[in-house]
Design a protein around this motif. Structure first.
Motif, PDB file in Angstrom:
ATOM      1  N   LEU A  13       0.852  -1.186   0.000  1.00  0.00           N
ATOM      2  CA  LEU A  13       0.000   0.000   0.000  1.00  0.00           C
ATOM      3  C   LEU A  13       0.887   1.235   0.000  1.00  0.00           C
ATOM      4  O   LEU A  13       1.651   1.464   0.941  1.00  0.00           O
ATOM      5  CB  LEU A  13      -0.905   0.012   1.235  1.00  0.00           C
ATOM      6  N   TYR A  14       0.805   2.026  -1.070  1.00  0.00           N
ATOM      7  CA  TYR A  14       1.600   3.246  -1.193  1.00  0.00           C
ATOM      8  C   TYR A  14       0.846   4.464  -0.681  1.00  0.00           C
ATOM      9  O   TYR A  14       1.450   5.380  -0.135  1.00  0.00           O
ATOM     10  CB  TYR A  14       1.999   3.476  -2.654  1.00  0.00           C
ATOM     11  N   ALA A  15      -0.460   4.496  -0.912  1.00  0.00           N
ATOM     12  CA  ALA A  15      -1.214   5.690  -0.525  1.00  0.00           C
ATOM     13  C   ALA A  15      -2.701   5.375  -0.440  1.00  0.00           C
ATOM     14  O   ALA A  15      -3.182   4.411  -1.034  1.00  0.00           O
ATOM     15  CB  ALA A  15      -0.991   6.814  -1.537  1.00  0.00           C
ATOM     16  N   ILE A  16      -3.400   6.226   0.288  1.00  0.00           N
ATOM     17  CA  ILE A  16      -4.863   6.215   0.327  1.00  0.00           C
ATOM     18  C   ILE A  16      -5.299   7.607  -0.097  1.00  0.00           C
ATOM     19  O   ILE A  16      -4.884   8.601   0.509  1.00  0.00           O
ATOM     20  CB  ILE A  16      -5.400   5.892   1.730  1.00  0.00           C
ATOM     21  N   ILE A  17      -6.122   7.667  -1.149  1.00  0.00           N
ATOM     22  CA  ILE A  17      -6.641   8.940  -1.640  1.00  0.00           C
ATOM     23  C   ILE A  17      -8.128   8.986  -1.351  1.00  0.00           C
ATOM     24  O   ILE A  17      -8.867   8.058  -1.710  1.00  0.00           O
ATOM     25  CB  ILE A  17      -6.404   9.106  -3.157  1.00  0.00           C
ATOM     26  N   VAL A  18      -8.570  10.055  -0.694  1.00  0.00           N
ATOM     27  CA  VAL A  18      -9.987  10.273  -0.444  1.00  0.00           C
ATOM     28  C   VAL A  18     -10.356  11.547  -1.193  1.00  0.00           C
ATOM     29  O   VAL A  18      -9.811  12.622  -0.922  1.00  0.00           O
ATOM     30  CB  VAL A  18     -10.298  10.415   1.061  1.00  0.00           C
ATOM     31  N   ARG A  19     -11.256  11.407  -2.153  1.00  0.00           N
ATOM     32  CA  ARG A  19     -11.670  12.552  -2.975  1.00  0.00           C
ATOM     33  C   ARG A  19     -12.591  13.476  -2.191  1.00  0.00           C
ATOM     34  O   ARG A  19     -13.309  13.058  -1.274  1.00  0.00           O
ATOM     35  CB  ARG A  19     -12.370  12.061  -4.253  1.00  0.00           C
ATOM     36  N   LEU A 101       0.162   9.230   2.435  1.00  0.00           N
ATOM     37  CA  LEU A 101       1.297   8.566   1.788  1.00  0.00           C
ATOM     38  C   LEU A 101       1.879   7.581   2.791  1.00  0.00           C
ATOM     39  O   LEU A 101       2.405   7.968   3.836  1.00  0.00           O
ATOM     40  CB  LEU A 101       2.329   9.604   1.348  1.00  0.00           C
ATOM     41  N   CYS A 102       1.753   6.282   2.474  1.00  0.00           N
ATOM     42  CA  CYS A 102       2.051   5.217   3.428  1.00  0.00           C
ATOM     43  C   CYS A 102       3.433   4.611   3.276  1.00  0.00           C
ATOM     44  O   CYS A 102       4.054   4.236   4.263  1.00  0.00           O
ATOM     45  CB  CYS A 102       1.031   4.092   3.289  1.00  0.00           C
ATOM     46  N   SER A 103       3.882   4.427   2.030  1.00  0.00           N
ATOM     47  CA  SER A 103       5.152   3.739   1.817  1.00  0.00           C
ATOM     48  C   SER A 103       5.697   4.090   0.441  1.00  0.00           C
ATOM     49  O   SER A 103       5.083   4.850  -0.308  1.00  0.00           O
ATOM     50  CB  SER A 103       4.964   2.221   1.943  1.00  0.00           C
ATOM     51  N   GLY A 104       6.833   3.488   0.092  1.00  0.00           N
ATOM     52  CA  GLY A 104       7.450   3.763  -1.191  1.00  0.00           C
ATOM     53  C   GLY A 104       8.049   5.161  -1.180  1.00  0.00           C
ATOM     54  O   GLY A 104       8.379   5.714  -0.135  1.00  0.00           O
ATOM     55  N   ALA A 105       8.189   5.732  -2.366  1.00  0.00           N
ATOM     56  CA  ALA A 105       8.745   7.078  -2.515  1.00  0.00           C
ATOM     57  C   ALA A 105       7.789   7.894  -3.380  1.00  0.00           C
ATOM     58  O   ALA A 105       6.939   7.324  -4.075  1.00  0.00           O
ATOM     59  CB  ALA A 105      10.134   7.000  -3.154  1.00  0.00           C
ATOM     60  N   HIS A 106       7.927   9.197  -3.340  1.00  0.00           N
ATOM     61  CA  HIS A 106       7.003  10.055  -4.073  1.00  0.00           C
ATOM     62  C   HIS A 106       7.650  11.385  -4.425  1.00  0.00           C
ATOM     63  O   HIS A 106       8.628  11.792  -3.809  1.00  0.00           O
ATOM     64  CB  HIS A 106       5.720  10.298  -3.258  1.00  0.00           C
TER      65      HIS A 106
END
Length: 148
Positions: A13-19, A101-106
């Motif tokens: 899980l890299y991210a959670i987006i809530v519109r 932003l949960c993990s990985g890079a951005h």
């Protein structure tokens, strides 16, 4: 949920987006309990009471910074990268959208004049808090989801 995206690459899980359009009564948590940042939406009717409370001292161990961005105005392109600094794909965020932003890079590109809040764990470790690297060439950028 229609207005929520869990951005995954493989099993991670890299991210959670809530519109901005998300609306549900009550309390909706988007993050799982083990994440070091918790993200929820709350919608209550007039007259609802939340009992007074305090938060207890609890020792937590945090290994990586997770950050929340709340877009107030403008457009922001979020580029996702692996921890090995390989570009994956991008998402576009607009006013009222929120991302954990949960993990990985951005990386980010401001598409329209931007105002946003950033919320993350502290204390801030300065330049020891992150490793900077070169961004993907514009020709490789792939935006998935609504382009707003």
């Amino acid at each position: 949920m229609e207005h929520v995206e869990h951005v995954r690459f493989g099993e991670q899980l890299y991210a959670i987006i809530v519109r901005a359009s998300f609306r549900e009564p009550g309390i909706t948590f988007f993050s799982s309990p083990e994440l070091s940042q918790q993200l929820a939406f709350m919608s209550h009717p007039e007259g609802k009471s939340i009992a007074p409370h305090r938060h207890n001292k609890v020792t937590r161990e945090v290994h990586f910074t997770q950050e929340v961005l709340l877009i107030q105005k403008g457009k922001l392109q979020v580029d996702f990268y692996t921890e090995a600094e390989e570009y994956l794909e991008s998402r576009m965020l607009g006013a009222g959208d929120i991302i954990l932003l949960c993990s990985g890079a951005h990386g980010f590109h401001v598409i329209e004049p931007l105002e946003m809040f950033e919320i993350k764990q502290g204390p801030y470790a300065g330049e020891n808090d992150k490793t900077r690297f070169s961004e993907a060439p514009a020709s490789e950028i792939r935006i998935k989801g609504p382009e707003l």
